[in-house]
Design a protein around this motif. Sequence first.
Motif, short mmCIF file in Angstrom:
data_model
loop_
_atom_site.label_atom_id
_atom_site.label_comp_id
_atom_site.label_asym_id
_atom_site.label_seq_id
_atom_site.Cartn_x
_atom_site.Cartn_y
_atom_site.Cartn_z
N PHE A 1 1.14 6.62 -6.54
CA PHE A 1 -0.03 7.44 -6.79
C PHE A 1 0.31 8.92 -6.58
O PHE A 1 -0.06 9.77 -7.40
N LEU A 2 1.03 9.21 -5.46
CA LEU A 2 1.40 10.61 -5.20
C LEU A 2 2.33 11.14 -6.29
O LEU A 2 2.21 12.30 -6.72
N LEU B 1 0.83 -1.20 0.00
CA LEU B 1 0.00 0.00 0.00
C LEU B 1 0.88 1.26 0.00
O LEU B 1 0.59 2.22 -0.73
N ARG B 2 1.95 1.26 0.81
CA ARG B 2 2.85 2.42 0.83
C ARG B 2 3.47 2.64 -0.56
O ARG B 2 3.59 3.77 -1.03
N LYS C 1 2.24 1.69 -3.47
CA LYS C 1 1.20 2.18 -4.37
C LYS C 1 0.86 3.63 -4.06
O LYS C 1 0.63 4.44 -4.99
N GLU C 2 0.84 3.98 -2.77
CA GLU C 2 0.55 5.36 -2.38
C GLU C 2 1.64 6.29 -2.91
O GLU C 2 1.34 7.37 -3.45
N ARG C 3 2.91 5.86 -2.76
CA ARG C 3 4.01 6.67 -3.30
C ARG C 3 3.88 6.85 -4.81
O ARG C 3 4.01 7.97 -5.33
#
Length: 143
Positions: free
Chosen positions: A114-115, A107-108, A110-112
Amino acid sequence: VAMETVSLEHQIQSVQRHIAFLKKEQMELLHDLHLEILRLQKHCSELTHDLEIKELEARQQDVLDQELEEKCRAMEAQLQEKEKDNLELRKELQHKETLVAALRSSLRTKERRFLEELKRRSHRVTILDTELQKQTEAAAYLS
């Protein structure tokens, strides 16, 4: 002879008194012995009764001990089963914690991404917005 007869009669009377005394003593002794026998029989009966009660209590205690031992064995078996279940649950929990850690990491990541993608698009939107403003100004100028 008369003297001898009197002396003999005195001796006979003395012997008869001794015999009567001995009979009386013997009767008292027999009576005391009978009383002692009765007392000893009563005491023996009481001891026998006490012994029977103690044996009954001992048998009851043995039964209680056996029941407690069986309950203890059953509880130990339950404890072993619960410990086995607990061990399986701990393994499952450890596996799930590993999965959660992997999912958090994913998730981290993917979040990175995504950001980063959001920054790129935001930057692209800013560039396109700037170009649009220039073209709008140029179109307004040309009009």
